[in-house]
Write a protein that holds these residues in place. Structure first.
Motif, PDB file in Angstrom:
ATOM      1  N   VAL A  37       8.355  -9.508  10.617  1.00  0.00           N
ATOM      2  CA  VAL A  37       9.684  -9.963  10.295  1.00  0.00           C
ATOM      3  C   VAL A  37      10.159 -10.755  11.595  1.00  0.00           C
ATOM      4  N   PHE A  38       9.809 -10.483  12.831  1.00  0.00           N
ATOM      5  CA  PHE A  38       9.984 -11.460  13.871  1.00  0.00           C
ATOM      6  C   PHE A  38       8.923 -11.218  14.953  1.00  0.00           C
ATOM      7  N   GLU A  39       8.448 -11.758  15.713  1.00  0.00           N
ATOM      8  CA  GLU A  39       7.643 -11.734  16.920  1.00  0.00           C
ATOM      9  C   GLU A  39       7.997 -12.532  18.041  1.00  0.00           C
ATOM     10  N   THR A  40       8.300 -12.059  19.287  1.00  0.00           N
ATOM     11  CA  THR A  40       8.266 -12.750  20.473  1.00  0.00           C
ATOM     12  C   THR A  40       7.099 -12.379  21.381  1.00  0.00           C
ATOM     13  N   GLU A  41       7.442 -12.662  22.841  1.00  0.00           N
ATOM     14  CA  GLU A  41       6.586 -12.307  23.753  1.00  0.00           C
ATOM     15  C   GLU A  41       6.458 -11.029  24.111  1.00  0.00           C
ATOM     16  N   ASP A  42       7.875 -10.367  23.727  1.00  0.00           N
ATOM     17  CA  ASP A  42       7.663  -8.748  24.119  1.00  0.00           C
ATOM     18  C   ASP A  42       7.939  -7.702  23.012  1.00  0.00           C
ATOM     19  N   TRP A  43       8.461  -8.541  21.644  1.00  0.00           N
ATOM     20  CA  TRP A  43       8.840  -7.432  20.805  1.00  0.00           C
ATOM     21  C   TRP A  43       8.041  -8.084  19.451  1.00  0.00           C
ATOM     22  N   TRP A  44       7.794  -7.209  18.389  1.00  0.00           N
ATOM     23  CA  TRP A  44       7.220  -7.463  17.356  1.00  0.00           C
ATOM     24  C   TRP A  44       7.697  -6.664  16.099  1.00  0.00           C
ATOM     25  N   LYS A  45       8.275  -6.976  15.040  1.00  0.00           N
ATOM     26  CA  LYS A  45       8.687  -6.212  13.974  1.00  0.00           C
ATOM     27  C   LYS A  45       8.077  -6.822  12.634  1.00  0.00           C
ATOM     28  N   ALA A  46       7.247  -5.482  11.773  1.00  0.00           N
ATOM     29  CA  ALA A  46       6.668  -6.034  10.626  1.00  0.00           C
ATOM     30  C   ALA A  46       6.767  -4.875   9.722  1.00  0.00           C
ATOM     31  N   ILE A  47       6.631  -5.177   8.490  1.00  0.00           N
ATOM     32  CA  ILE A  47       6.685  -4.371   7.384  1.00  0.00           C
ATOM     33  C   ILE A  47       5.172  -4.398   6.570  1.00  0.00           C
ATOM     34  N   VAL A  48       4.752  -3.324   6.366  1.00  0.00           N
ATOM     35  CA  VAL A  48       3.562  -3.071   5.845  1.00  0.00           C
ATOM     36  C   VAL A  48       3.272  -2.146   4.536  1.00  0.00           C
ATOM     37  N   GLU A  49       2.345  -2.366   3.917  1.00  0.00           N
ATOM     38  CA  GLU A  49       2.108  -1.259   2.663  1.00  0.00           C
ATOM     39  C   GLU A  49       0.926  -0.607   3.015  1.00  0.00           C
ATOM     40  N   ILE A  50       0.847   0.466   2.769  1.00  0.00           N
ATOM     41  CA  ILE A  50      -0.453   1.299   3.010  1.00  0.00           C
ATOM     42  C   ILE A  50      -1.030   1.729   1.829  1.00  0.00           C
ATOM     43  N   ASP A  51      -2.095   1.537   1.516  1.00  0.00           N
ATOM     44  CA  ASP A  51      -2.739   2.150   0.043  1.00  0.00           C
ATOM     45  C   ASP A  51      -3.732   3.254   0.175  1.00  0.00           C
ATOM     46  N   GLN A  52      -3.974   3.374   1.818  1.00  0.00           N
ATOM     47  CA  GLN A  52      -4.919   4.552   1.907  1.00  0.00           C
ATOM     48  C   GLN A  52      -4.989   5.037   3.288  1.00  0.00           C
ATOM     49  N   LYS A  53      -4.955   6.640   3.144  1.00  0.00           N
ATOM     50  CA  LYS A  53      -5.035   6.991   4.411  1.00  0.00           C
ATOM     51  C   LYS A  53      -6.261   7.804   4.754  1.00  0.00           C
ATOM     52  N   GLY A  54      -7.120   7.570   5.441  1.00  0.00           N
ATOM     53  CA  GLY A  54      -8.625   8.102   5.511  1.00  0.00           C
ATOM     54  C   GLY A  54      -9.386   7.749   4.094  1.00  0.00           C
ATOM     55  N   GLU A  55      -9.421   8.866   3.647  1.00  0.00           N
ATOM     56  CA  GLU A  55     -10.327   8.820   2.387  1.00  0.00           C
ATOM     57  C   GLU A  55      -9.161   8.944   1.230  1.00  0.00           C
ATOM     58  N   PHE A  56      -8.046   9.274   1.498  1.00  0.00           N
ATOM     59  CA  PHE A  56      -6.847   9.555   0.569  1.00  0.00           C
ATOM     60  C   PHE A  56      -6.004   8.064  -0.053  1.00  0.00           C
ATOM     61  N   ASP A  57      -6.081   7.999  -1.334  1.00  0.00           N
ATOM     62  CA  ASP A  57      -5.367   6.898  -1.832  1.00  0.00           C
ATOM     63  C   ASP A  57      -3.459   7.246  -1.636  1.00  0.00           C
ATOM     64  N   THR A  58      -3.140   6.550  -1.228  1.00  0.00           N
ATOM     65  CA  THR A  58      -1.517   6.575  -1.184  1.00  0.00           C
ATOM     66  C   THR A  58      -0.776   5.212  -1.309  1.00  0.00           C
ATOM     67  N   HIS A  59       0.498   5.384  -1.309  1.00  0.00           N
ATOM     68  CA  HIS A  59       1.303   3.999  -1.520  1.00  0.00           C
ATOM     69  C   HIS A  59       2.536   4.172  -0.790  1.00  0.00           C
ATOM     70  N   GLU A  60       2.548   3.595   0.370  1.00  0.00           N
ATOM     71  CA  GLU A  60       3.763   3.900   1.443  1.00  0.00           C
ATOM     72  C   GLU A  60       4.205   2.731   2.034  1.00  0.00           C
ATOM     73  N   VAL A  61       5.248   2.355   2.275  1.00  0.00           N
ATOM     74  CA  VAL A  61       5.841   1.218   2.862  1.00  0.00           C
ATOM     75  C   VAL A  61       6.198   1.645   4.208  1.00  0.00           C
TER      76      VAL A  61
END
Length: 221
Positions: free
Chosen positions: A105-129
């Motif tokens: 979303v934005f990134e500076t020298e000190d701060w970084w904001k991002a959005i991600v979609e996760i489709d796996q936690k370890g061996e388990f399938d998931t769908h999280e934002v």
């Protein structure tokens, strides 16, 4: 509403809040709060009960505009219409997660904001934002905030809770602004009235002076 109604720090004053969900072990809520004399701000809290409630995550909603932008991104990533991610080291998230999509979303020298979609936690399938906010400390990115949306139903509840509180805050701000404007209008009216009174007094004094001068001239002639 008092801070004792939510398990926040004792120095935090709670102005309003709305529980999103609560179980025996988990509690999520949107809360408008302040520290001391600071302006109220809104945050989404997630607590877990061990012996007592302990905070696991807290996400600040800085402004209504920022929240509306976050909503658009969350909707996009819940629909899996985000940016594909090929490099798992592209974002500073746990190795336990597999990042399917994401963007900064934005990134500076000190701060970084991002959005991600996760489709796996370890061996388990998931769908999280998840929205992350990191801070650079000693050259490394350290997580400062994390806001996770598990599914569409959860998102609808959370979105509505935050929207309601933002509406309440804006209404209160509008009322306060209106009150300030009323006070200013009264003050201006009083000032104008005072100026008018001074003008009238000046006119009367001028008329009296003219009468006196006229009488004097009349006597001399």
């Amino acid at each position: 509403m008092t801070s004792t109604q939510y398990p926040v720090h004792p120095d935090v004053t709670v102005h309003s809040g709305e529980t999103i969900y609560r179980t025996d072990e988990w509690w999520k809520a949107a809360v408008t709060h302040s520290y001391g004399d600071s302006d109220p701000e809104l945050a989404i809290y997630l607590w877990h009960r061990d012996d007592d409630w302990s905070r696991k995550n807290k996400y600040h909603v800085k402004t209504a505009e920022a929240w509306h932008a976050d909503k658009d991104r969350i909707k996009q990533y819940l629909a899996k219409n985000g940016e594909p991610v090929d490099d798992q080291s592209a974002f500073s998230v746990s190795d336990y997660y597999n990042v399917n999509q994401g963007e900064s979303v934005f990134e500076t020298e000190d701060w970084w904001k991002a959005i991600v979609e996760i489709d796996q936690k370890g061996e388990f399938d998931t769908h999280e934002v998840i929205i992350y906010l990191w801070q650079r400390v000693d050259g490394d990115w350290r997580r400062r905030q994390k806001y996770a949306i598990k599914n569409l139903d959860d998102w609808n509840d959370e979105r509505d809770a935050v929207d309601d509180l933002l509406d309440d805050d804006q209404s209160a701000a509008g009322t306060e602004a209106s009150s300030r404007e009323d006070i200013q209008a009264i003050a201006q009216s009083d000032a104008a009235k005072s100026d008018s009174d001074e003008d009238i007094l000046a006119d009367v004094e001028a008329e009296v002076k003219d009468l006196h001068l006229g009488s004097g001239v009349a006597k001399e002639s």
